[in-house]
Design a protein around this motif. Structure first.
Motif, PDB file in Angstrom:
ATOM      1  N   TYR A 471       0.864  -1.177   0.000  1.00  0.00           N
ATOM      2  CA  TYR A 471       0.000   0.000   0.000  1.00  0.00           C
ATOM      3  C   TYR A 471       0.905   1.233   0.000  1.00  0.00           C
ATOM      4  O   TYR A 471       2.103   1.142   0.272  1.00  0.00           O
ATOM      5  N   ASP A 485     -14.040   2.427   6.596  1.00  0.00           N
ATOM      6  CA  ASP A 485     -14.104   1.258   5.698  1.00  0.00           C
ATOM      7  C   ASP A 485     -12.868   0.374   5.834  1.00  0.00           C
ATOM      8  O   ASP A 485     -12.987  -0.858   5.891  1.00  0.00           O
ATOM      9  N   ASN A 486     -11.691   0.973   5.902  1.00  0.00           N
ATOM     10  CA  ASN A 486     -10.473   0.177   6.047  1.00  0.00           C
ATOM     11  C   ASN A 486     -10.421  -0.531   7.400  1.00  0.00           C
ATOM     12  O   ASN A 486      -9.897  -1.648   7.507  1.00  0.00           O
ATOM     13  N   TYR A 487     -10.953   0.147   8.428  1.00  0.00           N
ATOM     14  CA  TYR A 487     -10.986  -0.506   9.746  1.00  0.00           C
ATOM     15  C   TYR A 487     -11.916  -1.718   9.714  1.00  0.00           C
ATOM     16  O   TYR A 487     -11.576  -2.806  10.227  1.00  0.00           O
ATOM     17  N   GLN A 488     -13.092  -1.548   9.134  1.00  0.00           N
ATOM     18  CA  GLN A 488     -14.071  -2.630   9.106  1.00  0.00           C
ATOM     19  C   GLN A 488     -13.582  -3.824   8.302  1.00  0.00           C
ATOM     20  O   GLN A 488     -13.963  -4.975   8.572  1.00  0.00           O
ATOM     21  N   SER A 489     -12.720  -3.586   7.324  1.00  0.00           N
ATOM     22  CA  SER A 489     -12.205  -4.705   6.526  1.00  0.00           C
ATOM     23  C   SER A 489     -11.334  -5.641   7.349  1.00  0.00           C
ATOM     24  O   SER A 489     -11.199  -6.829   7.036  1.00  0.00           O
ATOM     25  N   GLY A 490     -10.713  -5.097   8.406  1.00  0.00           N
ATOM     26  CA  GLY A 490      -9.866  -5.900   9.271  1.00  0.00           C
ATOM     27  C   GLY A 490      -8.482  -6.159   8.733  1.00  0.00           C
ATOM     28  O   GLY A 490      -7.654  -6.771   9.416  1.00  0.00           O
ATOM     29  N   ALA A 491      -8.183  -5.692   7.522  1.00  0.00           N
ATOM     30  CA  ALA A 491      -6.904  -6.008   6.893  1.00  0.00           C
ATOM     31  C   ALA A 491      -5.878  -4.898   7.035  1.00  0.00           C
ATOM     32  O   ALA A 491      -4.673  -5.160   6.928  1.00  0.00           O
ATOM     33  N   PHE A 492      -6.345  -3.663   7.238  1.00  0.00           N
ATOM     34  CA  PHE A 492      -5.433  -2.534   7.166  1.00  0.00           C
ATOM     35  C   PHE A 492      -4.822  -2.180   8.528  1.00  0.00           C
ATOM     36  O   PHE A 492      -3.605  -2.005   8.642  1.00  0.00           O
TER      37      PHE A 492
END
Length: 846
Positions: A471, A485-492
């Motif tokens: 990234y 949104d990035n927090y909810q994805s759990g990946a970032f």
């Protein structure tokens, strides 16, 4: 000033403001004036005028030193922090409104308003930031550098007493408007601040509710982006008014009101650096800092003279301030860009601080009988101080590709921080004066104070999960990465506090906190003896008991502290009048110094270039003080004086650099004793007068010689509960914060014509080197280097009520430099210029 039924036999009364204004500063002890039957005086006098203040100083049994509102107006001084620096032996700490007096800093001084203690507006300090107190709402500022039993004994440098204005004279309404620019800020093509705060400073940014964080995780209402602001031009708008009303046959109510808003844009650019004990850099950065401050102040003063024997006064003062700072720093950070040859660290830090201080006081003076006078003063102060939404980001730029990324796993590098301090402060005192005869007066009294403090802080750390190369980020808006949104994805990234992971650990959202209760009780007695017209002596004693309890749970440790101190404090003040023009004074006393709340509470606060934390094992210091002073009053409004003083301090307290691989500081009792020896000189004199022209000067200088013993073994023995460890460079050093030499030189020209006045004032101040923090081993002391400050003001006061002023500040544009004084050479750790400021002001009095 209009006077009717005036006889030549009472002209001497005009030198006494008490007789005309009904106001006497809380700690004055002036000669008792004789009543003359059949004489009626009506009029007004400027209590803040230099000639009146010098007259009071000449007559007072105690040593008093004051800076009056009239002279401050001529100099274009708008706040009390700068006003205090015009007094002998005082210096302002760069970057704050705190002052050092006789080489002793915040913890060694105290602040009162109209004789009652007032709280600090910042948990980092004991005293209020004097920079937020406007000089337009005061009569004068008093520096009480010599202790007398009516004062609280927790002082070694001085007590600063802010005396709010009481209306006298004709009814008036005055409007003040002004504008200025700081050329550093004005020259920037773009001026940036953080997202969220508004122009007036009243928008409050609240910490997200725990329930919302628990439900959504990322629940912040403000963004990470930088926002370009309006053109950085400073402005001010203020009004003040005064009026009196007759009530009954003898009663008189005087009303004074003041309201003001001003703002201030500044920009600095320079070095920000820290090194370890081997001299290797921890951080080596070039920084740019944009700052924007606001101040909104309102004051209402009611003075009700019931009759000639009874007066009641009420004061309410509300001060709302905000401070914004957005900093960009680039260069090297050891824990971030280890590949220094190919990478550059970029650090962004946005800080926002708001303060709401409400001061309320009611006081009374009552002549019960001819020999007995009773005085009382009670107050309630409320403080709400917050650091909402401090933001920090650290990214690394690959100079070969130009791309930016975070350091994976370094949670604290990117964070948001919220804290709040709430304080309720109840204060009061009462004392009675009994004039036994013309030779002897007795004073007995009591004072009390109860203060509860509740401090809570939460830091949300954003731990990046992705590895660099997967990234890239944009420094202009880190919110493109840190968002819902990035927090909810759990990946970032995930969000953590020092207690655990948000959403995973039950205790993660419990804030760090400390809660404190302080109870002070004091009783005092004083006897004043007059032997003829020449000799006056005061002998008194004060008993004080201080109880402090602290309950804390922080990232360092949790527990509680209970401290209980009792002090017996004697004081002697002797004045011998050689003649009407010369006084000799001798003062001796014992006082003490307690550590600040944040110096005791084990709370860790991290700034760009240092980390500080409190020490629960700190003990008070005792101070033994001696002053000898000579005063000469050549003519009305003139003063020449010289003072020799000394202080012996047991268990002195200092800021120290602790043994650690980071740049951490804390506070310890450095050794068994310390000493201060000083010489002060003051000169206020007309240099040339001709007709309506006057060339005058007022200047002062202070030489200080300080020393404290340094004992690392003592620190180890006396700090069993803290993590403070030191390795001092030597067995003795100068006192922290003390400059060897201080000087103020002011040159003024006054021209009058047809009831119009022009004042031109040049003001030069010099502050020599002083220790910011003591070093250890090969890591030298942090030293603030000497500075010279030059200001100029031109002011016109016209007979139609119009006032016009122009001012220029920091004309020399001095470098503010801090070095680490290592044995193999000084290392510059801070260096910047504040820039020249210039402005104009217009006032109109109806």
């Amino acid at each position: 000033m209009k006077i009717t039924k005036l006889s030549a036999g009472v002209m001497f009364l005009l030198g006494t403001a008490q007789a005309l204004s009904g106001q006497q500063a809380p700690n004055d002890s002036l000669k008792k004036e004789k009543e003359i039957e059949g004489v009626v005086l009506r009029g007004s006098i400027k209590k803040g005028a230099e000639s009146n203040l010098i007259s009071l100083q000449r007559k007072s049994a105690e040593v008093i030193e004051r800076v009056g509102a009239v002279q401050l107006e001529k100099q274009g001084v708008s706040d009390v922090s700068v006003a205090v620096t015009k007094a002998t032996g005082a210096q302002k700490q760069e970057g704050s409104g705190q002052v050092f007096i006789r080489g002793l800093g915040d913890r060694s001084n105290s602040t009162t308003m109209n004789g009652l203690p007032i709280p600090s507006n910042d948990p980092a300090y004991k005293n209020i930031d004097l920079g937020i107190v406007k000089t337009d709402m005061i009569d004068f500022v008093g520096l009480e550098k010599v202790y007398n039993p009516r004062l609280w004994g927790d002082m070694a440098g001085a007590n600063v007493d802010i005396v709010s204005k009481i209306y006298t004279g004709k009814p008036y309404f005055k409007v003040n408007i002004g504008s200025s620019v700081n050329f550093n800020a004005f020259s920037k093509p773009n001026f940036y601040l953080q997202n969220g705060p508004d122009y007036l400073g009243f928008k409050q940014i609240n910490k997200p509710k725990n329930a919302k964080i628990a439900q959504f995780g990322y629940a912040f209402n403000t963004g990470w982006q930088n926002e370009e602001t309006f053109t950085p031009i400073n402005s001010s708008l203020g009004v003040d008014f005064g009026r009196s009303f007759t009530i009954g046959e003898e009663g008189k109510l005087s009303v004074f009101g003041f309201g003001n808003f001003d703002n201030d844009y500044n920009f600095t650019e320079g070095i920000v650096r820290s090194v370890d004990n081997s001299g290797a850099p921890l951080k080596d950065l070039l920084g740019q800092e944009f700052t924007y401050d606001t101040n909104t102040t309102g004051l209402l003063n009611l003075n009700y003279r019931i009759n000639s024997n009874h007066t009641v006064k009420a004061t309410t003062n509300y001060i709302h301030t905000t401070e914004q700072k957005l900093g960009f720093y680039e260069g090297y950070i050891r824990d971030t860009n280890e590949d220094r040859a190919n990478e550059t660290a970029h650090l962004r830090r946005a800080a926002y601080k708001t303060n709401d201080l409400w001061i309320n006081q009611v006081a009374g003076e009552h002549r019960i009988t001819e020999p007995l006078k009773l005085s009382w003063n009670v107050g309630y102060n409320r403080l709400d101080s917050r650091r909402p939404d401090r933001q920090q980001n650290i990214s690394v730029q690959n100079r070969n590709t130009g791309l930016y990324h975070f350091i994976a796993g370094n949670a604290g590098a990117n964070h948001r921080y919220f804290d709040r301090l709430l304080e309720n402060d109840y204060v009061g005192n009462i004392h009675g004066d009994y004039q036994l005869n013309d030779m002897l007066k007795f004073t007995v009294g009591y004072r009390g104070r109860f203060k509860d403090s509740d401090f809570r802080a939460t830091q949300y750390n954003f731990r990046v999960k992705l590895a660099p190369g997967n990234y890239y980020v944009t420094p202009e808006d880190y919110g493109a990465f840190f968002n819902y949104d990035n927090y909810q994805s759990g990946a970032f990234f995930d969000i953590r506090t020092f207690r655990g992971i948000v959403g995973a650990d039950e205790m993660a959202l419990v804030p760090q906190y400390y809660q404190s209760e302080v109870m002070n009780h004091g009783a005092f007695a004083n006897a004043e003896f007059k032997a003829g017209e020449k000799l006056t002596a005061q002998l008194g004693v004060s008993y004080e008991n201080l109880q402090q309890s602290i309950l804390y749970n922080t990232s360092i440790q949790d527990g509680d502290v209970d401290k209980n101190y009792s002090k017996i404090l004697p004081a002697l003040n002797v004045k011998y009048s050689l003649n009407d023009l010369h006084n000799l004074r001798l003062s001796a006393s014992k006082t003490y110094t307690t550590p600040l709340l944040l110096e005791v509470a084990p709370f860790e606060y991290e700034d760009i270039d240092e980390l500080s934390f409190g020490n629960t094992d700190l003990n008070p210091a005792d101070n033994y003080n001696l002053d000898i002073k000579w005063e000469w009053f050549p003519k009305r409004g003139e003063l020449i004086s010289a003072t020799v003083f000394g202080k012996y301090i047991t268990d002195p307290i200092s800021r120290v650099t602790v043994n650690s691989s980071s740049n951490s500081v804390s506070f310890v009792n450095t050794g068994d004793s310390g000493m201060i020896f000083g010489v002060e000189a003051e000169f206020r004199k007309d240099l040339y007068t001709h007709g309506n022209s006057r060339l005058y000067t007022f200047m002062n200088a202070t030489y200080l010689n300080t020393e404290q013993k340094l004992d690392a073994g003592k620190v180890d023995r006396e700090n069993p509960n803290s993590r403070v460890a030191v390795s001092f460079i030597s067995t003795k050093d100068k006192m922290q914060g003390a400059s060897d030499f201080l000087a103020n030189v002011n040159l003024g020209w006054e021209q009058k014509w047809n009831r119009n006045t022009m004042d031109v004032v040049l003001s030069l101040s010099h502050i020599s080197d002083n220790i910011y923090a003591l070093g250890y081993e090969s890591k030298g002391n942090l030293v603030d280097k000497s500075v010279n400050l030059l200001d100029a003001t031109v002011r016109f006061s016209l007979n139609n009520g119009l006032g016009i002023s122009a001012s220029a500040k920091n004309l020399l544009n001095t470098n503010f430099t801090r070095v680490q004084a290592n044995g193999n050479g000084d290392v510059v750790v801070r260096d910047y210029k504040k820039g020249i400021s210039a402005g104009i002001g217009i006032s109109y009095q109806f």
